[in-house]
Structure formats: C-alpha cells, structure tokens
Write an enzyme that holds these catalytic residues in place. Structure first.
Site, PDB file in Angstrom:
ATOM      1  N   GLU A   1       0.816  -1.218   0.000  1.00  0.00           N
ATOM      2  CA  GLU A   1       0.000   0.000   0.000  1.00  0.00           C
ATOM      3  C   GLU A   1       0.849   1.268   0.000  1.00  0.00           C
ATOM      4  O   GLU A   1       0.512   2.262  -0.658  1.00  0.00           O
ATOM      5  CB  GLU A   1      -0.919  -0.011   1.230  1.00  0.00           C
ATOM      6  CG  GLU A   1      -1.832   1.188   1.390  1.00  0.00           C
ATOM      7  CD  GLU A   1      -2.806   1.336   0.223  1.00  0.00           C
ATOM      8  OE1 GLU A   1      -3.743   0.547   0.139  1.00  0.00           O
ATOM      9  OE2 GLU A   1      -2.603   2.240  -0.613  1.00  0.00           O
TER      10      GLU A   1
ATOM     11  N   VAL B   1       2.512   3.718  -3.272  1.00  0.00           N
ATOM     12  CA  VAL B   1       1.893   4.855  -3.977  1.00  0.00           C
ATOM     13  C   VAL B   1       1.060   5.681  -3.005  1.00  0.00           C
ATOM     14  O   VAL B   1       0.244   5.135  -2.252  1.00  0.00           O
ATOM     15  CB  VAL B   1       0.938   4.386  -5.101  1.00  0.00           C
ATOM     16  CG1 VAL B   1       0.362   5.584  -5.857  1.00  0.00           C
ATOM     17  CG2 VAL B   1       1.644   3.453  -6.075  1.00  0.00           C
TER      18      VAL B   1
ATOM     19  N   ILE C   1      -2.390   7.538   1.740  1.00  0.00           N
ATOM     20  CA  ILE C   1      -3.668   7.419   1.027  1.00  0.00           C
ATOM     21  C   ILE C   1      -3.863   5.978   0.570  1.00  0.00           C
ATOM     22  O   ILE C   1      -3.005   5.449  -0.135  1.00  0.00           O
ATOM     23  CB  ILE C   1      -3.692   8.337  -0.217  1.00  0.00           C
ATOM     24  CG1 ILE C   1      -3.334   9.769   0.181  1.00  0.00           C
ATOM     25  CG2 ILE C   1      -5.057   8.296  -0.884  1.00  0.00           C
ATOM     26  CD1 ILE C   1      -3.117  10.677  -1.014  1.00  0.00           C
TER      27      ILE C   1
ATOM     28  N   GLY D   1      12.768  20.035   3.604  1.00  0.00           N
ATOM     29  CA  GLY D   1      12.879  18.576   3.622  1.00  0.00           C
ATOM     30  C   GLY D   1      11.921  17.883   2.671  1.00  0.00           C
ATOM     31  O   GLY D   1      11.815  16.660   2.674  1.00  0.00           O
TER      32      GLY D   1
ATOM     33  N   GLU E   1      14.830  16.326  -2.168  1.00  0.00           N
ATOM     34  CA  GLU E   1      16.152  15.809  -1.880  1.00  0.00           C
ATOM     35  C   GLU E   1      17.221  16.746  -2.439  1.00  0.00           C
ATOM     36  O   GLU E   1      16.941  17.601  -3.279  1.00  0.00           O
ATOM     37  CB  GLU E   1      16.342  14.442  -2.550  1.00  0.00           C
ATOM     38  CG  GLU E   1      15.143  13.554  -2.463  1.00  0.00           C
ATOM     39  CD  GLU E   1      15.406  12.276  -1.686  1.00  0.00           C
ATOM     40  OE1 GLU E   1      16.588  11.949  -1.473  1.00  0.00           O
ATOM     41  OE2 GLU E   1      14.430  11.631  -1.293  1.00  0.00           O
TER      42      GLU E   1
ATOM     43  N   LYS F   1       5.012   5.291  -9.955  1.00  0.00           N
ATOM     44  CA  LYS F   1       3.746   5.141  -9.228  1.00  0.00           C
ATOM     45  C   LYS F   1       2.571   4.952 -10.195  1.00  0.00           C
ATOM     46  O   LYS F   1       1.658   4.165  -9.925  1.00  0.00           O
ATOM     47  CB  LYS F   1       3.509   6.361  -8.327  1.00  0.00           C
ATOM     48  CG  LYS F   1       4.504   6.433  -7.157  1.00  0.00           C
ATOM     49  CD  LYS F   1       4.375   7.769  -6.428  1.00  0.00           C
ATOM     50  CE  LYS F   1       5.337   7.871  -5.250  1.00  0.00           C
ATOM     51  NZ  LYS F   1       5.417   9.271  -4.741  1.00  0.00           N
TER      52      LYS F   1
END
Lengths: 428, 428
Positions: free
Chosen positions: B129, B132, B136, B187, B190, B205
């Site tokens: 889960e 992606v 959610i 943050g 990256e 995704k």
C-alpha cells in the site's frame, strides 16, 4: 466457469443498479473474484409492478422462504431499507448460513451490533459498505485501511440532498424552498424530505461511522441533530462575506476518551477541501494520529454508485472464501494491453511563442497549424520589448504527433525566436 | 496477550515512523487484529549510525540471515528502497515463507509481477500500500473497493515535492529555482531532486496504479514523461488568466482496450477538485463505470503517513490469518465511550439578531454575552428598515450551554425582536 448465486431482497433503484453492474461488468468481476456472480432470486412485494429493468419471471418471488431454503444461494443482498421486515430477513438469512450484504443505514445505526454478532456466531460474513456514503468506500477505509491509527475526528458531508440544496442556495442565490423544489424535481429529494433536511439520515450515518472509527457503540439518539430548514439566504451571504461556506456537517471527535457527536449546519473556511464539495457529492474528512488528514469524496447515492459498493462487498465475500492463488493465476494470464503510441494521444494545448514584431508572422504560424490539423481556439498577443512579442495559443483537441510536427516547422520559421512553452490542457 | 513478531529492513524515516506507530497505537492495533505487533529484528547497514529513535541494541543486526533464519519472525517489512539488495531480500523472505510488506515503488513498478507471483507460489501474503500515495489507501481502493467497476481513468497528483513547488510558484509567485530551494530547505525535496522534478517518481507510481486499475502489466518505460523544470512563472500567470491551475499529473486512461499513459505538467480547470490539492498533499481521482468520480486526498509522504499504510498492511496480513470471530469478541467487549453532554461542546458561533434601532441595545446584549462567558470577536450592524437593524456577532470559542443560556436572556430583552440565526463555525 464457476458461478456464485446470490439473492436480492428488493428491486428498486439500488437493486436495479446491482443487476446492471453484474451484467455490464461480468468480466471485471470474474477477474477480481474468480467467479461469475449470478442473481438466483429476487424478492419483491409486487410481481406485477412495472420496472425499468427486465428480469426473468422465473427468478422473481414474493416469498422470503424461497430464498432461505435455496441451498444454492450463498449471499443475500438486502436492499429494501427500513427496519422491518429487513431486520427479520437479514437475521433469518444469517441463521440459514448465508452471507449478507446490506445498504441499510437505519438497521446498522440501530441494531448493527446484533446483526454483526449474529453473523459472527453463525460464522458467516456481513458487509455494509453502501450504508454510508454510497459509492465512497468509507467503511472499508475505517475498518481496513486506517487500522494503524487512532482516529481523532471524522467530519462528513454525508447527505447529498442537503448538499445539493445548500449548493444551489450558495451559488445561485436560491431560497431554501426554491432549492428544495429543484432537488425534488431532479430526484435528489423525496416527496417528504424530512429525513434528509432535518438531518435524521446524516445522524444514522454518523452513528455507523463513529461506532467504527472510535471502536465503541454509538446510540444515534445521543447525537445532537439540527437540519437546514432555517438557513436563510441572508446567512449564506454573511458566510461568504466572512470567508465561509455553510455545509450540513456530521461531526465526530474523540477527546480524552469522550465523544463529541453532532450534525448541524456549519460555517467552514472556503479554503477547506470539503468546502468545495458541491451539488449532490459527499465527502468524508478523517484525521488519524498517523495518517494525518485524509479526504474521500464521491457520489453518495444513486443506483450505480451505491451498486458499486454493494457489488464490491459481494466480491469481498467471495474472495475471502476463494483460493486467492487462483485469482492471482487469472490475473497473471490476462492478455497484455497495448499502450497507445503517444503521438496518437489527443489533448488541448497551451503554446507560448516569442516572435519578431513583424506583420504577417501570426498568419504564417496559423497556416502551419492548419496544415497539421491543429485548430486554434484563441490567440493572445503581448509586447515583450520593442522587437518581439509573445503569442499564446490555446488549441482545440489535437493529436500529439500533429502538434509536435507543427512545432518543428514553426521553430524553423525566420521570425519565430523561441518556443517558450507547451503545456497540455485536460479535463477529467 | 499473543504477539506477532516482525522484522524491519531499513530504519530510516519510514522505519522509524513504523516503530513510533507500533508503540503509540498499541491498543488500536490490538483491537484491530487481535495481536500485539512486536519488532523482533531491525536490519541496518551501520549499527553505529546515530538515529532519532532509540531501539534496543539486541534487535539490531547487519545480517539478513539473522532475520531469514528466525522462525519467530512472521512478517518482513522492506523499507530500504532501491532495487538491490531490496529485491533479493524480499525474494529470500518470501521463500523463507515469511509474509512481506514493502513501500518500494521502484521494485513494484519494475519487477512487481515477479514478487507477486513468488508470494503466490510460496503461499504467503505480499502487501505494498505504501508504494503509492503514502498514507492514502489507493492500492486497497483499486484492489478491494472498486472491484465492481471497470476503471476508465485514474489521474493523480502523486508526487508531493513537485506539488509543493508548483503551489509556491502559483500562490507566492516564486520562480522554479526559488521554490525548489524552499522545498529542499523544508525537507520536501532531496539534495538531488531529479527523481521528483523530472517525474521519474510519478512514472513508477503510475505504472503500479495502472497495472492494477487496468488489470494488465504496465512497463514504466512505455509511459510518456515530462517534468516541471521548464515551467515558467509567465505560464503560471497565463494559466490563472485562462481559469486554469498547473499541476504535475499522472494520467492513465483505458479507451477501447488501449491504454493512454503519461505524466506531464497539465493545465486543469481551477474548479476541478484536484486543482485545489496544494502543498505537499497528494490526490488520486478515479473514474469507474459504476462508482462515477471518486477523489482521495491526503499526505503522500512522511514518516507517520507512510507508516500508517505500512502498519495497516501488517494488520491486514495478521487479520487474514487470524480468527476474525475473536476480533469481533474483542471489539464487542470494549468499554462504551461516554458521549459528551452537548452543552459542554465548544464552538465558535455566528449569531444574527434583529433588534430595535435604539441607542444602548448593543451594550445590553454584549453585557449578557459577557455574563455567560461568551466572548465576541466581531459585530456587524446593518439597517433593515427605519425601526430595526440586523446585528451579526461572531464569537470566540464558547460552550454550547453558555451560548444557549445567553440566548434565552437576550431573547427576552425588550428591544430584541428576533434571534434570526445561530450557526456554528468550525475548523478541522
């Protein structure tokens, strides 16, 4: 192919939606549970009542015992609503070792624990996703997806009728009575709208959600209830003035082991995601101590959306009993689907160019677009400096390949300085 | 109480989030699966690396074989990311008959079917889960809630970094570079932001979602990819002018058995629900032929939201193996929670009165509010006719009981003609 037989109790709006889905989406259902789902019996009150959906006479009955005694029927789907005889039929079905799916919010809110514990005792499955939020999978969300969370609050627009009325009052400056009449004309509100506009419907649904979210039993009579009948257009206007939107919200919070439960018209900031859920759409906004804020929104009623939840439950019951490896096998043997050549994809386009400020440039560019079947909806021209202007085109729907070919030619034109930007425009 | 032992592979941001959730929400987890979940081993590369979360030395190891050979460990949770050694570790765990949970989008998008078929062959469970949409529950939505549907399209904002950048560019008129720097400082991005801003992350995704939604295998290299680096503030301004918002969208559609798959900056109407999903929030918008339009939105990244999905998967695995009747028993024996007396509930209030147009009325009313501890934030006065005026109060947070008591007194005042409206104002 193997089949699972089910029975429908009631064949109104939602029952007919379930029938349509089982027929239209046979292939998807088979892929997802490994079986074909067949309606073996339908219980109705009056066999002769005309119905929009035709079904074989042979499966229609007026006697629940035809269903209870039919060993081939594994799942009973209760879609009659109300308290009796629905409750009796559900209990009898469970005791006949049949799995049950229901959309009945009244029963869930009032005698849900009796139904659930009977199902547990009989060792059969009992699902009720459609009882709250129509097609929105809020029950599964709470029961299965958010199990790692302590749920802190759950706030919902869970009645489409009142949301439709409030949207009309807010967006089209209608009064309550006028908006109600329109809702009735569109089939969103019943002839007697009390259950919706006085918020009884929302109270039942909140009782179900809160029981699950806060792992307790909520008595719906303990929920404060206030409907939308007294909302005046003047208040809608003031709300706007102060940056708010008025929504009928069902609110459940747990604070220090105590529950706060209420349903009432509420002003919320116009920037909150649920402030923008309009018309007959529903939304549920959940705060969990791990997941943070989560929003679900979709159609809270209607034959197909509610049918989607009901058939989803049927599939879950079958999967829980099926050999999941065989479903895996079905899925891994499906034919691969072709991915369309991207040049064949269509979209509308925003195209920004920098061109020399010379007569005729626009015509030259437009001619290239025409040559490649790229049709222009609008052009905006703005001066950048004394020598160059910015041209912004919005196209009608065009093929990717045609656009990229036309851009290659346009880029090579003498008076075109730069293709500054190409962004696709989409509607969903 | 019985325990289920798990192992974590990797102990970075998400691993520490999982650890925190398992500790903070021990009670909720026990209620939802009937077991306590205990971390038996944690695999790290460097035992001496300082970490924000302290764990007992005895459970930390640098050798995967410590975990594979430990018969007590039933579930392995892979949170290292990247392709190797993650893939090897997952396959070894499955072959050691351990269930596996992973958040690894790269592996799912590239070798997902190998992992899933290995799990099937070994008869163990494999959940992902968190790969992606962070917290959610989009995978469960597609795999379990929407199984009755033929899914027609799936459109998502599935990268929080780029959504944050585009939000800053749109709302605060920042340029791309400036917005990227702020995202890095916070943050959200990256040091090397390529995977996000060039949309590789979204492509992986989308490959996962599209494979599930369209029941096929999607090769991520077949997805058209375009990042957000070339978006200019000028385009953001034009988008606004035309009524659009620019979002990086992952788009999957099935039309006539062919798939259209693409990730690119897209202009969508500012009134579309996903146009209002801002900052680092993610959203997924699904169209099914039964459910219609469905929107899910929430936090797509972060230790706790992603941990919520990971721990939810762990609980699902345990429940699938557990005797659900005993969970039913746990739930039915939970203590009832008290519903707070509604008079003790607090809210802000919008109160509209009609009063006589006479000096001193406002003072009189304000005095009553003061007496009952109802503190006024603002008052608006508008003339209705020559004798009466409308007074609209917005209060600070006040107790329901105090407000209703004060209203009783105010209603009885000589110069107050009518309490026209009382509506609660809430923030969530």
């Amino acid at each position: 192919m193997e089949k699972v037989k089910i029975a429908l109790l009631g064949f109104g709006n939602v029952g007919q939606g379930v029938w349509k889905i089982l027929n239209t989406n046979k292939r998807e259902i088979m892929i997802n549970c490994g079986y074909e789902v067949e309606v073996g019996k339908i219980l109705v009150r009056d066999k002769n009542k005309p119905r929009a959906v035709e079904v074989p006479d042979s499966i229609v009955t007026t006697d629940i015992n035809d269903i209870l005694s039919d060993k081939d029927i594994k799942i009973v789907v209760e879609l009659m609503g109300g308290s009796e005889p629905s409750k009796e039929y559900i209990l009898s079905s469970l005791k006949a070792k049949k799995h049950v799916v229901t959309a009945n919010k009244l029963l869930l809110a009032t005698v849900g624990d009796e139904l659930i514990s009977t199902a547990d005792a009989e060792g059969v499955q009992f699902y009720y996703e459609a009882s709250v939020g129509g097609g929105i999978p809020v029950i599964r969300e709470i029961n299965e997806s958010l199990t790692a969370n302590k749920i802190e609050s759950i706030v919902g627009i869970i009645n489409g009728t009142t949301n439709y009325i409030l949207t009309k009052m807010s967006q089209e400056s209608m009064g309550f009575e006028e908006a109600l009449k329109e809702a009735q004309a569109k089939g969103y509100a019943e002839a007697d709208p009390t259950s919706d506009v006085e918020a009884y419907d929302s109270v039942y649904k909140l009782a179900i959600m809160a029981s699950l979210a806060f792992s307790t039993k909520v008595d719906s009579s303990s929920i404060y209830r206030e409907g939308i009948c007294k909302i005046d257009s003047i208040d809608i206007d003031y709300a706007k003035k102060f940056g708010y939107v008025i929504k009928l919200l069902a609110i459940g919070k747990e604070i220090d082991n105590e529950l706060e439960l209420r349903v009432h018209p509420t002003m919320i900031s116009k920037n909150h995601p649920i402030a923008n859920i309009n018309d007959s759409f529903n939304a549920i906004f959940i705060k969990g101590n791990a997941v943070g804020d989560l929003l679900l929104s979709g159609r809270g009623a209607g034959d197909l959306p509610t049918g989607s939840a009901v058939v989803g439950d049927i599939i879950s019951i079958i999967r829980n009993k099926a050999d999941l490896r065989s479903i895996g096998e079905i899925k891994s043997n499906l034919p691969l689907k072709k991915v369309k050549d991207f040049n064949e994809a269509t979209s509308r386009y925003y195209i920004r160019l920098q061109v020399a400020d010379i007569a005729g440039v626009l015509g030259e560019i437009a001619a290239v677009f025409g040559q490649y079947d790229v049709s222009i909806l609008s052009v905006n021209q703005e001066v950048i400096d004394k020598d160059s202007v910015s041209l912004v085109f919005i196209t009608h729907s065009a093929k990717e390949g045609n656009v990229s070919n036309s851009m290659k030619v346009i880029e090579s034109l003498d008076h075109v300085n730069q293709i500054a930007s190409i962004i696709r425009i989409e509607e969903f």
